[in-house]
Design a protein around this motif. Structure first.
Motif, short mmCIF file in Angstrom:
data_model
loop_
_atom_site.label_atom_id
_atom_site.label_comp_id
_atom_site.label_asym_id
_atom_site.label_seq_id
_atom_site.Cartn_x
_atom_site.Cartn_y
_atom_site.Cartn_z
N ALA A 39 0.65 -1.10 -0.25
CA ALA A 39 -0.21 -0.05 -0.32
C ALA A 39 1.16 1.57 0.29
O ALA A 39 0.24 2.18 -0.45
N PHE A 40 1.71 1.78 0.90
CA PHE A 40 2.30 2.09 0.71
C PHE A 40 3.41 2.66 -0.50
O PHE A 40 3.54 3.86 -1.40
N ALA A 41 4.12 1.23 -1.27
CA ALA A 41 4.45 1.50 -2.49
C ALA A 41 3.51 1.82 -3.70
O ALA A 41 4.17 3.01 -3.99
N VAL A 42 1.99 1.76 -3.65
CA VAL A 42 1.56 2.28 -4.67
C VAL A 42 1.12 3.81 -4.27
O VAL A 42 1.35 4.39 -5.55
N VAL A 43 0.90 4.34 -3.01
CA VAL A 43 0.78 5.50 -3.03
C VAL A 43 2.06 6.60 -3.30
O VAL A 43 1.93 7.37 -3.97
N LEU A 44 3.05 6.22 -2.68
CA LEU A 44 4.31 6.60 -3.28
C LEU A 44 4.51 6.88 -4.70
O LEU A 44 5.21 8.07 -5.52
N TYR A 45 4.00 5.61 -5.38
CA TYR A 45 4.39 5.55 -7.02
C TYR A 45 2.96 6.79 -7.79
O TYR A 45 3.59 7.17 -8.55
N LYS A 46 1.90 6.53 -6.83
CA LYS A 46 0.74 7.28 -7.29
C LYS A 46 1.75 8.95 -7.09
O LYS A 46 1.20 9.59 -7.97
N VAL A 47 1.99 9.54 -6.21
CA VAL A 47 2.81 10.88 -6.00
C VAL A 47 4.09 10.75 -7.24
O VAL A 47 3.85 12.39 -7.21
N VAL A 48 4.70 10.17 -6.99
CA VAL A 48 6.02 10.44 -7.65
C VAL A 48 5.66 10.59 -9.46
O VAL A 48 6.39 11.66 -9.95
N THR A 49 5.05 9.99 -10.31
CA THR A 49 4.49 10.18 -11.38
C THR A 49 3.00 11.00 -11.62
O THR A 49 2.73 10.99 -12.60
N SER A 50 3.13 11.64 -10.24
CA SER A 50 2.26 12.92 -10.17
C SER A 50 2.90 13.99 -11.35
O SER A 50 4.05 13.97 -11.65
N GLY A 51 2.09 15.22 -11.53
CA GLY A 51 2.60 15.71 -12.81
C GLY A 51 3.05 16.68 -11.86
O GLY A 51 4.46 17.23 -12.38
N GLN A 52 2.94 17.50 -10.93
CA GLN A 52 3.56 18.32 -10.02
C GLN A 52 5.37 17.87 -9.65
O GLN A 52 6.42 17.91 -10.25
N VAL A 53 5.01 16.32 -9.07
CA VAL A 53 6.25 15.89 -8.92
C VAL A 53 7.19 15.41 -9.58
O VAL A 53 8.37 15.74 -9.80
N SER A 54 6.85 14.71 -11.12
CA SER A 54 7.46 14.67 -12.17
C SER A 54 8.46 15.91 -12.54
O SER A 54 9.41 15.70 -12.77
N ALA A 55 7.88 17.45 -12.74
CA ALA A 55 8.62 17.90 -13.18
C ALA A 55 9.65 18.75 -12.37
O ALA A 55 10.51 19.66 -12.13
N GLU A 56 9.01 18.76 -11.05
CA GLU A 56 10.13 18.96 -9.72
C GLU A 56 11.03 18.01 -9.85
O GLU A 56 12.12 18.50 -9.99
N LEU A 57 11.82 16.52 -10.02
CA LEU A 57 11.48 16.30 -10.49
C LEU A 57 12.65 15.81 -11.35
O LEU A 57 13.85 15.83 -11.22
N GLN A 58 12.39 16.43 -12.88
CA GLN A 58 13.26 16.18 -14.00
C GLN A 58 13.84 18.06 -13.76
O GLN A 58 15.07 18.54 -14.70
#
Length: 69
Positions: A39-58
């Motif tokens: 469950a934690f991995a699924v939530v983390l995956y959803k957060v990391v693949t969201s648009g805003q977080v993905s743009a920040e990581l890039q």
């Protein structure tokens, strides 16, 4: 001495019975831990693949690659 040996044997038997009583709990605890980790991995995956977080990581990666030493 006989009483001491007998008391020691009773203590060992009591521990063995107590250990057998709790034997099934170990498997269920592992199962709950695995469910929580997934469950934690699924939530983390959803957060990391969201648009805003993905743009920040890039942006962070691009800034690190453009850095001069």
């Amino acid at each position: 001495m006989y009483k001491a040996v007998r008391a020691r044997m009773r203590a060992l038997v009591y521990r063995m019975r107590a250990a057998r009583r709790d034997a099934g709990m170990v498997t269920s605890e592992y199962a709950m831990g695995i469910v929580a980790a997934v469950a934690f991995a699924v939530v983390l995956y959803k957060v990391v693949t969201s648009g805003q977080v993905s743009a920040e990581l890039q942006a962070i990666v691009k800034q690190a690659l453009d850095a001069r030493m």
